[in-house]
Design a protein around this motif. Structure first.
Motif, mmCIF file in Angstrom:
data_model
loop_
_atom_site.group_PDB
_atom_site.id
_atom_site.type_symbol
_atom_site.label_atom_id
_atom_site.label_comp_id
_atom_site.label_asym_id
_atom_site.label_seq_id
_atom_site.Cartn_x
_atom_site.Cartn_y
_atom_site.Cartn_z
ATOM 1 N N LEU A 47 -93.141 -24.516 29.842
ATOM 2 C CA LEU A 47 -92.407 -23.578 28.648
ATOM 3 C C LEU A 47 -93.617 -23.460 27.481
ATOM 4 C CD1 LEU A 47 -88.773 -24.812 28.331
ATOM 5 C CD2 LEU A 47 -89.767 -22.744 29.341
ATOM 6 N N VAL A 48 -94.409 -24.595 27.433
ATOM 7 C CA VAL A 48 -95.426 -24.571 26.420
ATOM 8 C C VAL A 48 -96.997 -23.920 27.195
ATOM 9 C CG1 VAL A 48 -97.075 -25.848 24.915
ATOM 10 C CG2 VAL A 48 -94.543 -26.273 25.198
ATOM 11 N N GLU A 49 -97.209 -24.711 28.322
ATOM 12 C CA GLU A 49 -98.438 -24.391 29.052
ATOM 13 C C GLU A 49 -98.470 -22.791 29.480
ATOM 14 O OE1 GLU A 49 -100.473 -26.856 32.569
ATOM 15 O OE2 GLU A 49 -98.747 -25.632 33.253
ATOM 16 N N ARG A 50 -97.479 -22.362 30.069
ATOM 17 C CA ARG A 50 -97.583 -20.839 30.288
ATOM 18 C C ARG A 50 -97.950 -19.904 29.416
ATOM 19 N NH1 ARG A 50 -93.413 -17.760 34.347
ATOM 20 N NH2 ARG A 50 -94.552 -15.901 34.802
ATOM 21 N N PRO A 51 -97.303 -19.890 28.120
ATOM 22 C CA PRO A 51 -97.887 -18.926 26.950
ATOM 23 C C PRO A 51 -99.142 -19.215 26.315
ATOM 24 C CG PRO A 51 -95.872 -20.186 26.277
ATOM 25 C CD PRO A 51 -96.119 -20.474 27.578
ATOM 26 N N LEU A 52 -99.496 -20.364 26.501
ATOM 27 C CA LEU A 52 -100.648 -20.765 25.758
ATOM 28 C C LEU A 52 -102.010 -20.626 26.842
ATOM 29 C CD1 LEU A 52 -99.991 -24.175 23.802
ATOM 30 C CD2 LEU A 52 -100.279 -21.974 22.783
ATOM 31 N N CYS A 53 -101.818 -20.770 28.117
ATOM 32 C CA CYS A 53 -102.886 -20.800 29.132
ATOM 33 C C CYS A 53 -102.842 -19.754 30.222
ATOM 34 C CB CYS A 53 -102.857 -22.258 29.756
ATOM 35 S SG CYS A 53 -102.852 -23.667 28.691
ATOM 36 N N GLY A 54 -101.546 -19.219 30.158
ATOM 37 C CA GLY A 54 -101.567 -17.937 31.073
ATOM 38 C C GLY A 54 -101.545 -18.618 32.537
ATOM 39 N N PRO A 55 -102.309 -17.803 33.437
ATOM 40 C CA PRO A 55 -102.391 -18.278 34.858
ATOM 41 C C PRO A 55 -103.060 -19.979 34.997
ATOM 42 C CG PRO A 55 -103.895 -16.765 34.336
ATOM 43 C CD PRO A 55 -103.306 -16.731 33.155
ATOM 44 N N ASP A 56 -103.615 -20.414 34.159
ATOM 45 C CA ASP A 56 -104.377 -21.845 34.198
ATOM 46 C C ASP A 56 -103.208 -22.526 33.860
ATOM 47 O OD1 ASP A 56 -106.193 -23.440 34.587
ATOM 48 O OD2 ASP A 56 -106.664 -23.337 32.514
ATOM 49 N N ARG A 57 -103.463 -23.873 34.845
ATOM 50 C CA ARG A 57 -102.347 -24.910 34.587
ATOM 51 C C ARG A 57 -103.048 -26.235 34.265
ATOM 52 N NH1 ARG A 57 -97.079 -24.411 38.204
ATOM 53 N NH2 ARG A 57 -96.660 -21.918 38.044
ATOM 54 N N ALA A 144 -100.310 -8.104 54.872
ATOM 55 C CA ALA A 144 -101.402 -8.777 54.820
ATOM 56 C C ALA A 144 -102.441 -8.280 53.550
ATOM 57 C CB ALA A 144 -102.222 -8.601 56.019
ATOM 58 N N PRO A 145 -102.513 -6.893 53.183
ATOM 59 C CA PRO A 145 -103.296 -6.511 52.101
ATOM 60 C C PRO A 145 -102.851 -7.144 50.901
ATOM 61 C CG PRO A 145 -102.747 -4.652 53.438
ATOM 62 C CD PRO A 145 -101.892 -5.813 54.124
ATOM 63 N N ALA A 146 -101.416 -7.114 50.498
ATOM 64 C CA ALA A 146 -101.042 -7.903 49.344
ATOM 65 C C ALA A 146 -101.254 -9.308 49.381
ATOM 66 C CB ALA A 146 -99.481 -7.607 49.232
ATOM 67 N N GLN A 147 -101.212 -9.934 50.612
ATOM 68 C CA GLN A 147 -101.556 -11.560 50.467
ATOM 69 C C GLN A 147 -102.877 -11.821 50.157
ATOM 70 O OE1 GLN A 147 -99.777 -12.487 54.272
ATOM 71 N NE2 GLN A 147 -97.859 -12.005 53.650
ATOM 72 N N THR A 148 -103.795 -10.888 50.618
ATOM 73 C CA THR A 148 -105.253 -11.056 50.606
ATOM 74 C C THR A 148 -105.379 -10.932 48.931
ATOM 75 O OG1 THR A 148 -105.788 -10.145 52.706
ATOM 76 C CG2 THR A 148 -107.245 -10.064 50.941
ATOM 77 N N ALA A 149 -104.964 -9.864 48.342
ATOM 78 C CA ALA A 149 -104.992 -9.617 46.964
ATOM 79 C C ALA A 149 -104.708 -11.174 46.162
ATOM 80 C CB ALA A 149 -104.334 -8.391 46.382
ATOM 81 N N LEU A 150 -103.304 -11.398 46.598
ATOM 82 C CA LEU A 150 -102.959 -12.612 45.714
ATOM 83 C C LEU A 150 -103.621 -13.858 46.079
ATOM 84 C CD1 LEU A 150 -100.547 -13.906 44.413
ATOM 85 C CD2 LEU A 150 -99.395 -14.192 46.413
ATOM 86 N N PHE A 151 -104.405 -14.155 47.329
ATOM 87 C CA PHE A 151 -105.100 -15.103 47.452
ATOM 88 C C PHE A 151 -106.477 -15.038 46.457
ATOM 89 C CE2 PHE A 151 -104.579 -17.564 51.536
ATOM 90 C CZ PHE A 151 -103.121 -17.426 51.512
ATOM 91 N N ARG A 152 -106.844 -13.848 46.491
ATOM 92 C CA ARG A 152 -107.917 -13.301 45.564
ATOM 93 C C ARG A 152 -107.896 -13.833 44.228
ATOM 94 N NH1 ARG A 152 -110.768 -9.400 42.874
ATOM 95 N NH2 ARG A 152 -113.167 -9.253 43.528
ATOM 96 N N ASN A 153 -106.610 -13.299 43.696
ATOM 97 C CA ASN A 153 -106.461 -13.379 42.227
ATOM 98 C C ASN A 153 -106.150 -14.812 41.834
ATOM 99 O OD1 ASN A 153 -106.570 -10.750 41.830
ATOM 100 N ND2 ASN A 153 -104.312 -10.334 42.151
ATOM 101 N N ARG A 154 -105.585 -15.626 42.547
ATOM 102 C CA ARG A 154 -105.394 -17.130 42.359
ATOM 103 C C ARG A 154 -106.527 -17.831 42.373
ATOM 104 N NH1 ARG A 154 -99.640 -18.869 42.760
ATOM 105 N NH2 ARG A 154 -100.879 -20.976 42.473
ATOM 106 N N THR A 155 -107.444 -17.730 43.477
ATOM 107 C CA THR A 155 -108.948 -18.086 43.400
ATOM 108 C C THR A 155 -109.765 -18.073 42.464
ATOM 109 O OG1 THR A 155 -108.667 -18.137 46.070
ATOM 110 C CG2 THR A 155 -110.841 -18.619 45.150
ATOM 111 N N LEU A 156 -109.691 -16.679 41.767
ATOM 112 C CA LEU A 156 -110.663 -16.206 40.851
ATOM 113 C C LEU A 156 -110.139 -16.754 39.648
ATOM 114 C CD1 LEU A 156 -111.246 -12.376 41.560
ATOM 115 C CD2 LEU A 156 -112.922 -14.396 41.687
ATOM 116 N N ALA A 157 -108.556 -17.223 39.617
ATOM 117 C CA ALA A 157 -108.146 -17.763 38.270
ATOM 118 C C ALA A 157 -108.340 -19.334 38.374
ATOM 119 C CB ALA A 157 -106.627 -17.506 38.317
ATOM 120 N N GLY A 158 -109.035 -19.854 39.273
ATOM 121 C CA GLY A 158 -109.327 -21.152 39.278
ATOM 122 C C GLY A 158 -108.503 -22.315 40.070
#
Length: 281
Positions: A47-57, A144-158
């Motif tokens: 509840l605190v981490e998400r608004p402050l850090c976005g996709p980062d955890r 598959a294309p959507a999953q590839t994009a999801l993998f890419r976005n999560r990886t680029l988010a660290g």
């Protein structure tokens, strides 16, 4: 993803006696308190981490690691670690034997799992998976294309993702052929040049006198029944996690070659580690 049934069915679960139920209670009650208490803490922190850090955890994955270490201790399953988790950008792949893999691999590091979409709907486990940032994928080529994009976005988010290329769990006594599909995401622009894939070998050693497959979960085995059988064991065994050197994606020709290279490294380490206990029912 598919279900593996193997050449021989699981041994018939032994009938649980008074001593077994006592062990289930002594282990299961505090385990439930730790797991679901940890889930409550994690959700409050989000509840605190998400608004402050976005996709980062930066905080909540460490809660998951602490809970999983405590869970293994309560179950009584000891674990050993060889090598170190990768630190650079990329993902990990591991062999898959049991629901216990989630606790074992989370206890060693902070990581986000990739799971089949059905898991999100499972009572209890689905809640835990969603809360800890699991990536859910569908068994549909059109996705598959959507999953590839999801993998890419999560990886680029660290986020460091971990997936099981076998596509299913086994009896813990073998490595199934790796499917190359999920490796494709790391050959896209922006990832191929910077990412590495780290193979991870997970090997279970059953306690003396037990079926070597006791920790394996496969075929039509029900989660609840297998969970109780594990908790009821008079003695627990050990699991060994081996982190191998990461493989730079840029140095491999394509996803099939990368999948084969990861499979070979994991398979060789698995067979070197695995004891030669005979299967007895």
């Amino acid at each position: 993803m598919s279900t593996w049934y193997g050449d021989a069915p699981p041994c018939t679960p032994r009938r649980l006696g008074a001593g077994d139920w006592a062990r289930i209670g002594l282990r299961g009650v505090p385990l439930a308190v730790v797991v679901f208490g940890g889930l409550a803490v994690l959700l409050l922190l989000r509840l605190v981490e998400r608004p402050l850090c976005g996709p980062d955890r930066p905080v909540t994955p460490h809660v998951t690691t602490a809970v999983c270490r405590a869970a293994l201790w309560l179950i009584g399953l000891s674990y050993g670690v060889r090598g170190r988790p990768m630190t650079g950008q990329g993902a990990q792949v591991a062999n898959h034997a049991s629901w216990l893999d989630i606790f074992v691999l989370n206890a060693c590091q902070t990581v986000y799992f990739v799971s089949k979409a059905e898991v999100a709907r499972w009572p209890g486990i689905g809640w835990l998976a969603r809360a800890t940032g699991t990536v859910f994928i569908a068994r549909d080529r059109r996705e598959a294309p959507a999953q590839t994009a999801l993998f890419r976005n999560r990886t680029l988010a660290g986020h460091r993702l971990l997936f099981f290329p076998e596509g299913t769990s086994s009896d813990s006594q073998r490595i199934l052929p790796f499917k190359p599909t999920l490796f494709a995401a790391f050959f896209t622009d922006g990832l191929r040049e910077t990412c590495a894939i780290q193979p991870v070998t997970v090997t279970y050693h059953a306690p003396a006198g037990a079926d070597p497959r006791v920790y394996g979960w496969w075929g039509d085995m029900e989660f609840g029944a297998h969970f109780l059988q594990v908790l009821a064991l008079p003695r627990q065994g050990q699991v060994v996690v081996q982190f191998h050197d990461p493989i730079a994606v840029s140095e491999v020709t394509d996803r099939k070659a990368l999948a084969q290279l990861c499979e070979t490294r994991i398979r060789e380490a698995f067979h070197a580690e695995l004891s030669n206990n005979a299967i007895t029912c």
